[in-house]
Design an enzyme around this catalytic site. Structure first.
Site, short mmCIF file in Angstrom:
data_model
loop_
_atom_site.label_atom_id
_atom_site.label_comp_id
_atom_site.label_asym_id
_atom_site.label_seq_id
_atom_site.Cartn_x
_atom_site.Cartn_y
_atom_site.Cartn_z
N ARG A 51 0.56 -1.17 -0.21
CA ARG A 51 -0.05 0.72 -0.16
C ARG A 51 1.23 0.70 0.10
NH1 ARG A 51 1.99 2.33 3.82
NH2 ARG A 51 0.11 4.10 3.79
N GLY A 52 0.55 2.55 -0.24
CA GLY A 52 0.92 3.50 0.14
C GLY A 52 0.66 3.77 -1.20
N ALA A 53 0.87 5.29 -2.12
CA ALA A 53 0.52 5.60 -3.68
C ALA A 53 1.57 5.45 -4.59
CB ALA A 53 -0.29 6.62 -3.56
N ARG A 96 -7.16 -0.36 -7.00
CA ARG A 96 -7.05 0.73 -5.66
C ARG A 96 -7.48 2.08 -6.48
NH1 ARG A 96 -3.92 1.16 -1.13
NH2 ARG A 96 -5.59 2.72 -0.44
N GLN A 203 -2.82 3.06 9.95
CA GLN A 203 -1.54 3.00 9.80
C GLN A 203 -0.64 3.90 10.31
OE1 GLN A 203 -4.90 3.28 7.67
NE2 GLN A 203 -4.32 2.65 5.75
N ASP A 244 -2.14 11.02 -2.24
CA ASP A 244 -2.81 9.41 -3.19
C ASP A 244 -3.08 10.92 -4.48
OD1 ASP A 244 -2.85 6.92 -1.85
OD2 ASP A 244 -4.64 8.41 -0.28
N ASN A 254 -6.80 12.47 -0.26
CA ASN A 254 -5.30 11.18 1.06
C ASN A 254 -6.17 10.45 1.87
OD1 ASN A 254 -2.71 10.45 1.69
ND2 ASN A 254 -2.49 11.81 3.58
O1 MRU Z 1 -2.71 2.94 2.97
P1 MRU Z 1 -2.78 3.33 2.05
O2 MRU Z 1 -2.86 2.59 0.87
O3 MRU Z 1 -4.70 3.47 1.96
O4 MRU Z 1 -2.17 5.15 2.56
C1 MRU Z 1 -2.96 6.43 1.67
C2 MRU Z 1 -1.95 7.01 2.71
O5 MRU Z 1 -1.74 7.91 3.27
C3 MRU Z 1 -0.86 7.80 1.42
O6 MRU Z 1 -0.27 9.09 2.56
C4 MRU Z 1 -0.48 8.27 0.36
O7 MRU Z 1 -0.69 7.05 -0.26
C5 MRU Z 1 1.00 8.52 0.37
S1 MRU Z 1 1.87 7.83 0.94
C6 MRU Z 1 3.39 8.35 0.09
#
Ligand code: MRU
Length: 347
Positions: A51-53, A96, A203, A244, A254
């Site tokens: 996960r994480g963009a 996603r 997260q 995101d 985000n």
């Molecule tokens: O756990 P996610 O994929 O939903 O995370 C989303 C975020 O919080 C982020 O800020 C984002 O994907 C940027 S990560 C550098």
């Protein structure tokens, strides 16, 4: 390329699969998963094991390279090969919907395949491997540059509030919003990080608190609902968040809860900074109203991370994963190209 243990995704040494840290198991267990088939890759994204963009973008690039090898062995002509690549890219992109780095990386890989169409399958595959590695390496450099820009915005000893996870696990190496904190710690600076736990997927507590404590940053975990009080007590000098998808006008998608935090920050006159690579800016999207909001399984709210349900079965749940922060609430957007102040007009 030199892989590091803390790269959340990379190719396996035999080059036949992706090796990824299973982020759902952190912080209690560091375990790796090997992903080889389209279904396994899709599921890893869907389950937030990856996960994480930006990290999703790197993952998608390796996935395209691996699938290209399979497709090349299954078909005779380039037209069919290209079609198979396109179909796989479309499939993966549905895992996603909000994070723009996913379609961005998939398109970059498709373009690489198309540009080499007249060449042999071997050459195409090699070009795809190089492109995936470029995407990964560029992200590492980008994060380092962003971290350095971020340090310009704060002073040693500052309190920084962050939401969700925009560290190495969400990108590679330094991360985006966590980059200045981690780089600062390496330079001997003493920031005080306030970490929103980030309901419902946590997260913040599971991943950000894990990364920051490992980096030696003074880390205090708070429930999302405590942000207002902590800000009112003067403990927070700045908010740092990732993104995101950023629209042309600076509206930012985000993790859910980000917009509320920005509204609070404005109330308490605390600067609110968004950190992202330029690959997260969607220049085809005029403003936040055009961004698709990802919705997750409502069951997450009641059941995930709890021993038994924390709400009656009959209670309905609404579980949007993302919100949009109005550009007017954002003090600056920091990319590898510099610190952008409003009015935003990305092209
Ligand atoms: O756990 P996610 O994929 O939903 O995370 C989303 C975020 O919080 C982020 O800020 C984002 O994907 C940027 S990560 C550098």
């Amino acid at each position: 390329m030199r892989y590091e243990v803390n790269d959340p995704v990379r190719l396996t040494d035999d080059g036949r699969a992706i090796l990824a840290i299973d982020q759902t198991l952190l912080p209690n267990r560091v375990a790796y998963i090997r992903l080889e088939t389209p279904k396994e890759m899709f599921t890893a994204l869907k389950r937030f094991q990856v996960r994480g963009a930006p990290c999703i973008g790197i993952f998608a690039a390796y996935a395209m390279f691996l699938q290209a090898k399979v497709f090349a062995g299954e078909c005779q002509d380039k037209e069919t090969f290209y079609q198979m690549m396109h179909t796989f890219a479309k499939y993966l992109s549905t895992a996603r919907p909000t994070a723009v780095n996913l379609p961005w990386a998939l398109k970059r890989m498709e373009r690489t395949a198309a540009n080499n169409m007249r060449r042999s399958f071997e050459t195409i595959i090699e070009a795809l491997r190089k492109e995936a590695e470029n995407i990964h390496e560029q992200n590492i450099e980008t994060c380092f540059t962003i971290a350095n820009y971020g340090l310009v915005l704060v002073n040693d000893g500052d309190g920084i509030l962050t939401h969700c996870n925009a560290g190495a696990l969400a990108t590679s190496r330094y991360g985006t919003a966590l980059g200045p904190l981690i780089l600062g710690a390496e330079k001997g600076m003493k920031f005080r990080a306030y970490v929103d736990e980030t309901r419902p997927r946590l997260q913040g507590s599971r991943l950000t608190a894990y990364e920051l404590t490992n980096a030696g940053v003074d880390t205090t975990l708070i429930c999302d609902s405590m942000a207002s009080l902590v800000m009112s007590q003067g403990k927070v000098n700045a908010c740092f968040v990732g993104a995101d998808r950023v629209a042309k006008n600076g509206d930012t998608a985000n993790e859910i809860g980000t917009a509320g935090l920005a509204i609070l920050a404005q109330h308490y006159h605390i600067p609110f900074y968004v950190f992202c690579p330029t690959s997260t800016i969607d220049v085809t999207c005029d403003d936040g109203s055009k961004i698709v909001i990802e919705e997750r399984d409502p069951d997450e709210i009641k059941n995930e991370f709890f021993r038994s349900p924390v709400a009656p079965e009959k209670a309905k749940c609404y579980n949007p994963a993302i919100d949009i922060t109005d550009a007017g609430l954002i003090t600056a957007i920091i990319t590898e190209q510099g610190i952008n102040y409003p009015p935003y007009d990305f092209n």
